[in-house]
Structure formats: structure tokens, C-alpha cells
Scaffold this motif. Structure first.
Motif, short mmCIF file in Angstrom:
data_model
loop_
_atom_site.label_atom_id
_atom_site.label_comp_id
_atom_site.label_asym_id
_atom_site.label_seq_id
_atom_site.Cartn_x
_atom_site.Cartn_y
_atom_site.Cartn_z
N ALA A 39 0.75 -1.32 0.07
CA ALA A 39 -0.15 0.10 0.08
C ALA A 39 0.89 1.11 -0.11
O ALA A 39 0.81 2.30 -0.68
N ASN A 80 2.25 1.84 -3.37
CA ASN A 80 1.25 2.48 -4.40
C ASN A 80 0.90 3.85 -4.00
O ASN A 80 0.95 4.56 -4.61
N ILE A 81 1.16 4.26 -2.66
CA ILE A 81 0.51 5.44 -2.49
C ILE A 81 1.82 6.51 -3.12
O ILE A 81 1.48 7.40 -3.56
N ARG A 136 3.71 6.04 -5.25
CA ARG A 136 3.77 6.24 -6.76
C ARG A 136 2.82 6.92 -7.41
O ARG A 136 2.87 7.21 -8.53
N THR A 137 1.69 7.34 -6.61
CA THR A 137 0.57 7.79 -7.29
C THR A 137 0.48 9.48 -6.81
O THR A 137 1.20 9.64 -6.33
N ARG A 138 -0.68 9.92 -7.09
CA ARG A 138 -0.98 11.34 -6.91
C ARG A 138 -0.85 11.75 -5.57
O ARG A 138 -0.10 12.79 -5.20
N THR A 139 -1.02 11.01 -4.36
CA THR A 139 -1.10 11.29 -3.09
C THR A 139 0.37 11.39 -2.78
O THR A 139 0.79 12.35 -2.10
N ARG A 163 2.84 11.89 -4.35
CA ARG A 163 3.75 13.16 -5.10
C ARG A 163 3.24 14.53 -4.47
O ARG A 163 4.06 15.20 -4.48
N ALA A 164 2.00 14.43 -4.03
CA ALA A 164 1.58 15.61 -3.37
C ALA A 164 2.36 15.83 -1.92
O ALA A 164 2.78 17.11 -1.80
N LEU A 175 5.33 14.77 -1.44
CA LEU A 175 6.73 15.07 -1.66
C LEU A 175 6.89 16.73 -2.17
O LEU A 175 7.76 17.57 -1.86
N ALA A 176 5.72 16.91 -3.00
CA ALA A 176 5.94 18.41 -3.50
C ALA A 176 5.65 19.58 -2.11
O ALA A 176 6.36 20.63 -2.27
N ARG A 230 6.99 18.93 0.60
CA ARG A 230 8.45 19.13 1.08
C ARG A 230 9.15 19.83 0.49
O ARG A 230 10.14 20.59 0.86
N TYR A 248 -3.36 17.85 3.27
CA TYR A 248 -2.37 16.57 2.69
C TYR A 248 -1.62 16.61 4.19
O TYR A 248 -1.00 15.40 4.44
N VAL A 307 -2.33 9.06 8.28
CA VAL A 307 -2.02 7.76 7.60
C VAL A 307 -0.71 6.88 8.58
O VAL A 307 -0.37 6.31 8.79
N GLN A 318 10.05 4.52 -12.02
CA GLN A 318 9.26 5.95 -11.93
C GLN A 318 8.81 5.92 -13.51
O GLN A 318 9.13 5.41 -14.47
#
Lengths: 307, 253
Positions: free
Chosen positions: A168, A171-172, A174-177, A179-180, A182-183, A185, A201, A208, A307
Motif C-alpha cells: 500500500a 502504491n501511495i 507512486r501515485t498522486r497522493t 507526489r503531493a 513530496l511536493a 516537502r 495533505y 496515515v 518511475q
């Protein structure tokens, strides 16, 4: 390469209880439990840059929810118990995360540190529920008709839950959540300008992270069979932070490796308890000086997330 | 499309903008120019919700932007780049552009964690789109490169790709030609023109590079010390004595 390594690794992990003595099975369960915490902490600190020195508090909440629930309601299947432990801890994470939204860096570290102390105090004082300093002997977990009493049975429970949670997390991230997170940070203003809701977020990361740590706490209670407040002191929180710094901030595989390194070191140094903080401190300083990306930065490319 | 009315803001008692008004029409390339410290970037920061003005109004397609949080403004169709670049330095250029698309992707936290097939389909489409955008700004070969390791000019182009990933209606470019050589500036001008002509984007650009401003703008507003001193077509403002004195004059000196 990646596929072959994953296959060989899975086979080894599945056969592990037949290959090594009981104690190593127990130790491997602890590694996986700590890896789940490290992943949770990394989602908060490594991905979203919110430092926490209070994860022993979340770990304790998960452990006690699972233990008390199993005591009071022995019929509840262990999977449900673990989910409830995770959800309860996530609620505590929200309760801590929302007021902490305005705090950054050291101030957030202080607030989470205080949270860790508060949890231990609460466990000590709510003795009608937690039996205070006497601790709780955790009853055997049940999965349907199966009683998970042996080290091997507990190991398979931990391994199954751990595998799901690692998958999980991958998956988290690697996807939209992911990346948000990391953005946030990397640049808060650019994240906002890209439509990322900062407060939502940041709060999600807290929830989480707490969920992961709470589930791990529940597993911990079943694996060790006895919990008391002194097992969840501030040094445990520092150990969790050490895991993600040594393993690599912002890396799921790094979290797992960091958890393994610290858990095994802890075990090997059991005879030198008094020197443990000194040695861990030196390792941390060495890691920050010579390997700021953690072990993850030195791992071969195929272990990194595609990636 | 974007209307700014009587906008004023001051920082520590210093007026950065004084009663500034202008209106950007749909499909227009509109330039804000002026000497350093004239308040150009401040306008961007107010429009995108980072600063709250002390007076005035900002409307986008009739809606009051001042009531909205920055991420909501982005979702209304306003994307921007930054004067000193704000790329996500430790992430790949591809991830940078994918984050730009954040508001248009639907995979939430739970669906992402479960890795449902629909999530990976969406992800694959988003990646293909992001690669196309990278190619469009000349970064096709840099998809896996850490954004922070790119030269400044490439970071500026990456920011444009990231902004475009959100499929905005209004694009705010803060000194896009800063740090670019003349050839790169020519390419950039063609890119901006193409965005307007082919995709109907409205572009508001803050720029020092006179060649770019004169070459692509439909209309120009000139700021000095936070006040509008001139406005009109590039030809008109270039002939305005007030502008020559405040801006072009000071540059020759």
C-alpha cells in the motif's frame, strides 16, 4: 532482476520459520513490526518534512487498543483488532496533527515529543483500563478457528500484514497522493500553485502515519505477549527516527532496511545496554555526514521504485 | 477575464502597490513591466492568493479571487511560474510535471493505496501527457533527471511545463526569459505565442527582456514604485516619455 529478487525474497520469508531457530523468527517479526512504523514515520517526516519524536506514543496507543480489545472481546478476529488499533491511532494522529499544522521543524519536534510523554502518562494513570505500570499480558490472537500462539504463527500474521502495508505504501508513493506529499516537502508555494491543499495533505500524512504505527503497535503487542508503559519511552521514538535517517528519508525500501539495521543492532547490543545511545548517536552522526541519503541512496537502481 | 481594481498593498509601511487597476482580456498576451521593485511579482502573488492586499479587488471570470485559498485559485484555472524558480528540486522533471496535474487527477488516497486498475490507467495516461509536455518545452530527454540539477533556463522551461499540466485558462509567467540566451528567448516567444494561438490561453507575463515584451505582447502595463505610469500597445508605451524616463531611460544610464 527486480522480479527475480522479489520472488527469491518472498520464498525465503515464507520458509523462514523452517530454516532458522525460534528466536530468529521472533526477531524477524520485530523487524517487520518496526519496518511498518518506519514506513509510517517516513511518510510523515521523509515525504512531508514533518518531524516527529512522538511515534512511540502512537505505537503505544495501537498496542494498548489491540491488547485491551483482545482482553475484553476475545471473539474479535485479529485482523479486525489490528484495523481498529490502526483506526483508533489514526484518530489520535488527527487530534495531534490538526493543531500541529502551524508548527514546523523544531517546534513540531517538541510538540510530538511532548505527545509521547503524555501517552505514557495516560497509560500509567488510566489503570482501570490499562493496568498502569503493572502492564498487560496480551491474550493469544485468534484468526477464525486458528490460535496464533507459536512464534511461527505470529510471524506469518506479521508478515502478511507487513506485506500488505508495504504494498500500500509503495502504491501511495507512486501515485498522486505520494507526489503531493513530496511536493509539500520540496516547495510549499509551488505545491499550492499546483492545486495541492497543504493543510489537507499534511493532516492526511499525520493520520496515515499514525495508522501505520498503530497497526504495528497492535502486532507488537501480540508478538511480545506483554506490554507495559516503560516499553514506549522517548528512546523508542528516537530509535524510529534513527531507522528512517539510516534507511533513507523519502524511501519505502530504505525504511525497511533501516528498521532491520536498528532492530538487529539493538538485539546484538543487548549486553551493552548502557552504550546503546552512544553507539546509535555515533551511527546517526556518521550517516548524516557520509551518507545523507541513507542506505537507500546506496542501494542498486533496481531496488528503487520504478518511475 | 482577469480584472484587477484599485489594488493596494504595503509591506512594513512601505507601499508596494498603490491603487493599481488593469484588465486582461481572453486570449490576450498581457505584459507587466517596470524597474526592479516596481511591484510586478507582488501582483502575481496577490492574484495567486499568497498575499492579501490591503485594498482592492481581483476577479477572474467574474469570481472574487481574494476569498479563495491558493490551491482553490489554481483549480479555477490559473497556473504560474516563479521568478527565482520553485521547481521540486529533488524530484525528477517528470514528477514535477505530474504534480502540476494534481488537480486534474482523480486517484484519491485510498484508491491509490489499493492500486486499483483504474488508478494505473490514469497514471499511465498522465505520464504520457507529462512526457509530451516535457518534449514541448525541449526537455524530452530529461524526464528522469533531478529537477534541481538542471541549469536555470531549463528549470524555467520545466516550470512552464508544470504549469501547463494543469490545463490552465490563464498562465502567469514571472520573468520567463530570465537567464535565457537570445536563441532560447526566441524559442520561448514562439512557445508562448503558440499557447495563445493554438490553445486559446491567456498569458500574463512579467518580464525585463524588452525583446520578448515588444515581440509578443498585445498590451503592456508599465509600473513604477507600485503605480501604473503607462499602458497600451508595445509601440505606444515605447514612445511614452514617462516610460522612457522611468524604465528605458534608467537602463541606458
Amino acid at each position: 532482476m527486480r522480479r527475480a529478487a522479489l520472488g527469491a525474497g518472498s520464498a525465503l520469508l515464507l520458509l523462514w520459520p523452517f530454516l532458522v531457530p525460534r528466536y530468529f523468527v521472533f526477531l524477524t517479526s520485530l523487524v517487520v513490526v518496526n519496518a511498518i512504523v518506519a514506513i509510517g514515520l517516513n511518510l510523515l517526516s521523509g515525504y512531508t518534512n514533518q518531524l516527529s519524536f512522538g511515534h512511540a506514543g502512537f505505537f503505544a496507543v495501537g498496542a494498548y487498543v489491540a491488547a485491551v480489545l483482545t482482553l475484553r472481546a476475545p471473539g474479535v478476529p485479529v485482523v479486525a483488532t489490528l484495523v481498529l488499533a490502526g483506526l483508533a491511532t489514526a484518530l489520535v494522529g488527527l487530534a495531534l496533527g490538526i493543531p500541529c499544522l502551524r508548527l514546523e521543524g523544531l517546534y513540531l519536534a517538541m510538540a510530538t515529543l511532548a505527545f509521547g510523554f503524555v501517552v505514557v502518562e495516560a497509560i500509567q494513570n488510566l489503570d482501570w483500563l490499562t493496568r498502569g505500570n503493572d502492564g498487560v499480558a496480551v491474550p493469544t490472537a485468534h484468526l477464525g478457528p486458528l490460535a496464533l500462539a507459536s512464534d511461527a504463527a505470529k510471524y506469518y500474521l506479521v508478515l502478511g500484514v507487513g506485506a500488505l502495508m508495504v504494498a500500500a505504501a509503495v502504491n501511495i508513493t507512486r501515485t498522486r497522493t505520494g507526489r503531493a506529499l513530496l511536493a509539500i516537502r520540496e516547495s510549499e508555494i509551488a505545491a499550492q500553485a499546483s492545486g495541492v491543499h497543504l493543510a489537507a495533505y499534511r493532516t492526511l500524512a499525520f493520520a496515515v502515519s499514525a495508522f501505520y504505527t498503530g497497526v504495528a503497535g497492535g502486532l507488537f503487542a501480540f508478538v511480545v505477549g506483554f506490554i507495559s508503559p516503560d516499553a514506549f519511552d522517548v528512546f523508542l521514538s528516537v530509535d524510529f527516527v534513527a531507522m528512517i535517517i539510516i534507511g533513507g528519508l523519502g524511501s519505502i525500501p530504505g525504511s525497511v532496511v533501516g528498521a532491520a539495521v536498528i532492530t538487529l543492532l539493538y538485539d546484538w547490543l543487548a549486553a551493552f545496554q548502557n552504550y546503546r545511545p552512544l553507539l546509535f548517536g555515533l551511527i546517526l552522526i556518521g550517516c548524516m555526514l557520509f551518507m545523507p541519503g541513507g542506505i537507500a541512496s546506496r542501494m542498486p537502481k533496481w531496488t528503487q521504485q520504478a518511475q | 477575464m482577469l480584472s484587477v481594481e484599485d489594488l493596494s498593498i504595503s509591506f512594513g509601511g512601505l507601499a508596494a502597490l498603490g491603487a493599481l487597476s488593469f484588465e486582461v482580456a481572453e486570449r490576450e498576451i498581457f505584459a507587466l513591466i517596470g524597474p526592479n521593485g516596481a511591484g510586478k511579482s507582488t501582483v502575481f502573488n496577490i492574484v495567486t492568493g499568497l498575499y492579501r492586499p490591503s485594498a482592492g479587488r481581483v476577479r477572474f471570470r467574474g469570481e472574487d479571487l481574494l476569498a479563495l485559498a491558493p490551491h482553490r485559485i489554481a483549480r479555477r484555472g490559473i497556473a504560474r511560474t516563479f521568478q527565482n524558480t520553485e521547481v521540486f528540486r529533488q524530484l525528477t522533471t517528470l514528477d514535477n510535471v505530474l504534480i502540476g496535474r494534481h488537480a486534474l487527477l482523480r486517484a484519491g488516497f485510498l484508491r491509490g493505496a489499493l492500486g486499483l486498475p483504474a488508478v494505473w490507467r490514469e497514471e499511465a495516461a498522465a505520464r504520457a501527457g507529462a512526457r509530451a509536455l516535457l518534449a514541448r518545452v525541449g526537455l524530452a530527454d530529461a524526464a528522469g533527471v533531478q529537477a534541481g540539477s538542471l541549469p536555470l533556463g531549463a528549470q524555467k522551461r520545466l516550470e512552464i511545463a508544470r504549469a501547463l499540466a494543469a490545463e490552465p485558462k490563464l498562465l502567469l509567467l514571472d520573468e520567463p526569459a530570465g537567464g535565457l540566451n537570445p536563441t532560447e528567448t526566441q524559442t520561448l516567444m514562439e512557445l508562448i505565442r503558440g499557447l495563445r494561438d493554438a490553445e486559446g490561453l491567456t498569458v500574463l507575463v512579467v518580464e525585463h527582456d524588452m525583446e520578448l515584451v515588444m515581440g509578443i505582447s498585445d498590451r503592456v502595463v508599465v509600473l513604477n514604485y507600485g503605480r501604473k505610469i503607462s499602458s497600451g500597445s508595445p509601440r505606444e508605451i515605447a514612445a511614452d516619455p514617462a516610460v522612457i524616463e522611468a524604465y528605458l531611460g534608467s537602463e541606458e544610464a
